[in-house]
Design a protein around this motif. Sequence first.
Motif, PDB file in Angstrom:
ATOM      1  N   UNK A  90      83.753  -2.959   9.736  1.00  0.00           N
ATOM      2  CA  UNK A  90      83.537  -3.558   8.455  1.00  0.00           C
ATOM      3  C   UNK A  90      84.338  -4.756   8.140  1.00  0.00           C
ATOM      4  N   UNK A  91      84.622  -5.724   9.043  1.00  0.00           N
ATOM      5  CA  UNK A  91      85.342  -6.881   8.720  1.00  0.00           C
ATOM      6  C   UNK A  91      84.394  -7.807   8.061  1.00  0.00           C
ATOM      7  N   UNK A  92      83.210  -7.782   8.160  1.00  0.00           N
ATOM      8  CA  UNK A  92      82.347  -8.764   7.424  1.00  0.00           C
ATOM      9  C   UNK A  92      82.010  -8.098   5.950  1.00  0.00           C
ATOM     10  N   UNK A  93      82.579  -6.940   5.450  1.00  0.00           N
ATOM     11  CA  UNK A  93      82.294  -6.467   4.352  1.00  0.00           C
ATOM     12  C   UNK A  93      81.133  -5.719   4.171  1.00  0.00           C
ATOM     13  N   UNK A  94      80.662  -5.206   3.093  1.00  0.00           N
ATOM     14  CA  UNK A  94      79.575  -4.634   2.782  1.00  0.00           C
ATOM     15  C   UNK A  94      78.507  -5.029   1.821  1.00  0.00           C
ATOM     16  N   UNK A  98      77.604  -5.512   9.960  1.00  0.00           N
ATOM     17  CA  UNK A  98      78.675  -4.792  10.850  1.00  0.00           C
ATOM     18  C   UNK A  98      78.108  -4.453  12.171  1.00  0.00           C
ATOM     19  N   UNK A  99      79.124  -4.354  13.085  1.00  0.00           N
ATOM     20  CA  UNK A  99      79.186  -3.804  14.508  1.00  0.00           C
ATOM     21  C   UNK A  99      79.144  -2.499  14.557  1.00  0.00           C
ATOM     22  N   UNK A 100      78.338  -1.787  15.485  1.00  0.00           N
ATOM     23  CA  UNK A 100      78.020  -0.289  15.546  1.00  0.00           C
ATOM     24  C   UNK A 100      78.882  -0.149  17.135  1.00  0.00           C
ATOM     25  N   UNK A 101      79.692   0.707  17.192  1.00  0.00           N
ATOM     26  CA  UNK A 101      80.318   1.105  18.566  1.00  0.00           C
ATOM     27  C   UNK A 101      80.295   2.808  18.639  1.00  0.00           C
ATOM     28  N   UNK A 102      80.229   3.159  19.880  1.00  0.00           N
ATOM     29  CA  UNK A 102      80.324   4.503  20.120  1.00  0.00           C
ATOM     30  C   UNK A 102      81.808   4.982  20.736  1.00  0.00           C
ATOM     31  N   UNK A 111      75.970  -2.713  -0.307  1.00  0.00           N
ATOM     32  CA  UNK A 111      75.574  -1.555   0.454  1.00  0.00           C
ATOM     33  C   UNK A 111      76.468  -0.370   0.479  1.00  0.00           C
ATOM     34  N   UNK A 112      77.676  -0.669   0.383  1.00  0.00           N
ATOM     35  CA  UNK A 112      78.712   0.325   0.752  1.00  0.00           C
ATOM     36  C   UNK A 112      78.755   0.849   2.151  1.00  0.00           C
ATOM     37  N   UNK A 113      79.759   1.577   2.368  1.00  0.00           N
ATOM     38  CA  UNK A 113      80.002   1.982   3.943  1.00  0.00           C
ATOM     39  C   UNK A 113      78.584   2.524   4.525  1.00  0.00           C
TER      40      UNK A 113
END
Length: 261
Positions: A104-108, A114-118, A91-93
């Motif tokens: 992105x520690x789990x890859x793409x 992937x975890x989303x943070x603000x 999926x890419x970044x």
Amino acid sequence: MDFLLDTCGRRRCLLVMQLFVLKAAALCPKPQLGSHIVLTNEALLMNEFPEGSNATVECAHGYVNESGSGVMSCTGGKWTEPDLGCKKKDCGPPIPQPHMTFNLSDGTLFGAKIVVTCDKGFQISGSSYKTCYAGGWTGRAKCEMVMCEQPAEVANGRSLWDSQDEPKYGEIIEFACNEGFTLVGSKSIMCSDYGEYHPGPPECKADFSFTGATTEDRIAPRPAPTAQDSSTISTAHRDKTITTSATATVSPAGQGGIPNW
């Protein structure tokens, strides 16, 4: 069997039976494939796979073609190995968004999360993670500015916030007390990144040193009493207090003089 052989001739019937056996033996079974390769819809509709027939395969859901044509052939009752190479979809970044970062520690690759943070002062609206599926990243999210509620009313005082909008992260609210009241606590509070004020709102407590005094009394001191001021005598009578004022007078006799007859 002897009856059949006598009817059509031994040699002819044996040849027909031999061809029938060879045809049955030449049929290929339904292909057994790995987890990353599957039959195409066209191949799935085939009921038999005779000698020399072909079957097409494709990459499974979540995988993409890396190499090969995906054609298999039935030869001698067996399938040739498919030349198709498949790999996981990447999926890419994710597309960058304002004030948002991704872990992105789990890859793409397909199946990764992937975890989303603000950023500080912003909060997530939507999903806090994204998953890589065959169609790309799923899970919508955006980072919104942290807001605080309108400042609470302060008894015997007021806030100096004059906007109808809710305060945003980092904005400061100031307070003032009414006349005759003293501010206890912090004069100003700030909207924190948790959507709460820090520190808490102050209080306005009565200043008893000013109770009953006029504005002029608080500014100008009263003059000291002189010797000519009237003396005040308080006399208690039952549950009342009687106050009288008198000016002391001394007769000439009391002063040692000679009375005037």
